[in-house]
Design an enzyme around this catalytic site. Structure first.
Site, short mmCIF file in Angstrom:
data_model
loop_
_atom_site.label_atom_id
_atom_site.label_comp_id
_atom_site.label_asym_id
_atom_site.label_seq_id
_atom_site.Cartn_x
_atom_site.Cartn_y
_atom_site.Cartn_z
CG HIS A 1 -1.88 -0.97 1.42
ND1 HIS A 1 -1.70 -2.10 2.16
CD2 HIS A 1 -3.14 -1.04 0.94
CE1 HIS A 1 -2.80 -2.84 2.13
NE2 HIS A 1 -3.69 -2.22 1.39
CG ASP B 1 1.44 -1.15 3.56
OD1 ASP B 1 0.62 -0.87 4.44
OD2 ASP B 1 1.23 -2.02 2.68
C1 3MF Z 1 -8.49 -6.61 2.98
C2 3MF Z 1 -7.56 -6.93 1.90
C3 3MF Z 1 -6.59 -5.87 1.58
C4 3MF Z 1 -6.36 -5.71 0.10
C5 3MF Z 1 -5.35 -4.65 -0.13
C6 3MF Z 1 -5.05 -4.50 -1.59
C7 3MF Z 1 -5.08 -5.46 3.35
O1 3MF Z 1 -9.27 -7.67 3.31
O2 3MF Z 1 -7.57 -8.02 1.37
O3 3MF Z 1 -5.39 -6.18 2.22
O4 3MF Z 1 -5.95 -6.90 -0.48
O5 3MF Z 1 -5.83 -3.45 0.38
O6 3MF Z 1 -5.62 -3.43 -2.13
#
Ligand code: 3MF
Ligand code: MG
Ligand code: MG
Length: 413
Positions: A78, A81
């Site tokens: 992200h 992140d």
């Molecule tokens: C939440 C998710 C997310 C998405 C991520 C990719 C934190 O259930 O699965 O992971 O995969 O935001 O855009």
């Protein structure tokens, strides 16, 4: 009773028993698979609404180094992140991009995917397609910025999980309006991509929508991969050809779907571009367990489908090491074992496809029974009656392959 185990001996014990499990692959073998490790998965500290963190924070340098050692060849992230929200879109973000590029290069990894966090920060309290035009403008800028980050990091995919596109209490939003506003954000990302990719001489990214049926909102406007397909074809997107899917295995199971059927619908639409792999239980919350720990037979079936249809996108390890796993365990046990289960199931799927029993049974079923009158129901049923027993035989054979019984493994009783 066994003596309590001193803390200083615990890592060695975990390591020895992991070795004793066997069945591992070398880092070089693991790198042959298009597996990506998310920054957020390794950095997850075990926190949740009812749970305090159980692990220490880890930064991207450590995550990338460890992925490299394990043999995970791709990395995904992200925007938040790795870059503080306040730095995104400003000159300050480029220092992080440089450090990431260096860490990836030194450890032989590539960035496969970037995604925008549009669910965590308070700015998204009203969702990524909020009523406020300024919030929506900010959202468009953020997804556009992620596209730029992706190109600079060498990514080929951008993922969108519109986690907070929904509501807890009814009546405040007009769903049709909100969907159109959300489409504006995706359109902005595609437009920005066309500009940036042309400028840099790179192919445009593949923009992949990820659905989840519930959590973090009570009601979700785009809850399933099928809803996402309808959204792509709705006429709201200016570049539907640039937009496909990132289904997540557990997200489909959460609403009670057969993940394999959901993937098949994405495949026939030509939109299965990216895949989040994990495991969990039907009709439960998003437990994000490592691939193959709950439903290995279903996973084998899923991979048979993907192998036989030439899926060549990434397998993104979007799971959460359990809270009971330590920081050490995340990299010594959790990731390597998840990767190794995936590889075993993938290779086993190849075995299923070329298995002579399954092949012959499948061909016979496709040939159908002889001597039927195709205008007469009774005669058709009679002509196929014995042949259809092969359905159950194929299911048995799949379990045999999963358990190694096809190689003659039996129990002395
Ligand atoms: C939440 C998710 C997310 C998405 C991520 C990719 C934190 O259930 O699965 O992971 O995969 O935001 O855009
Ligand atoms: Mg996911
Ligand atoms: Mg999930």
């Amino acid at each position: 009773m066994k003596k309590p185990v001193p803390v200083k001996d615990q890592q060695a014990l975990v390591e020895r028993l992991t070795q004793a499990c066997g069945g591992g692959y070398s880092p070089a073998a693991r790198r042959k698979y298009f597996l990506s490790g998310p920054q957020w998965a390794a950095a997850y500290q075990g926190q949740a609404l009812f749970h305090a963190p159980t692990r220490e924070p880890v930064g991207f340098e450590q995550v990338i180094r460890k992925y490299g050692e394990i043999g995970i060849g791709w990395w995904s992230t992200h925007d938040t992140d790795v870059i503080p929200t306040q730095d995104l879109g400003s000159e300050r973000q480029w220092a992080a991009v440089e450090r990431i590029g260096k860490a990836l290069g030194e450890n032989g990894l590539e960035c496969s995917m970037v995604t925008t966090e549009t669910f965590y920060h308070a700015v998204w309290a009203g969702g990524p397609a909020a009523e406020s035009p300024q919030v929506r403008e900010y959202c468009a800028a953020r997804v556009g910025n992620t596209v730029e980050l992706g190109h600079r990091l060498g990514a080929r995919y951008a993922v969108y999980w519109p986690g907070s596109l929904g509501y807890y209490v009814q009546g405040a939003i007009d769903e049709t309006r909100t969907l159109a506003w959300y489409a504006d954000a995706i359109n902005a990302a595609c437009e920005r991509d066309l500009e940036v990719s042309a400028k840099l001489g790179r192919p445009a990214l593949k923009h992949c929508l990820e659905a989840k049926p519930f959590e973090p909102q009570a009601e979700i406007l785009l809850p399933t991969s099928d809803a996402m397909l309808a959204f792509i074809g709705s006429g709201l997107l200016t570049h539907p050809e640039m937009v496909g899917l990132n289904p997540e295995y557990l997200h489909e199971l959460m609403w009670g779907a057969a993940p394999r059927a959901a993937l098949a619908r994405a495949l026939v639409a030509g939109k299965l571009w990216h895949f989040d792999i994990n495991d969990g239980y039907r009709l439960k919350h998003d437990v994000d367990i490592g691939v193959g720990l709950v439903n290995p037979l279903d996973w084998l079936n899923v991979l048979v489908l993907l192998r036989s249809h030439g899926y060549n996108g990434p397998f993104n390890l979007d799971y959460k090491p359990p809270r009971t796993t330590s920081n050490f365990g995340v990299f010594a046990v959790s990731f390597p074992t998840a990767v190794d289960r995936f590889i075993t199931l993938w290779e086993m799927a190849g075995e299923v496809i070329s298995d002579p029993v399954i092949q012959e049974a499948t061909e016979a079923l496709k040939a159908g029974g002889a001597d039927a009158n195709s205008r007469d129901a009774e005669s058709l049923a009679a002509a196929n009656r014995e042949l259809l027993t092969l359905h159950e035989l194929i299911a048995h054979r799949l379990v045999q392959i999963l358990l190694g019984l096809h190689r003659g493994r039996t129990y002395s009783i």
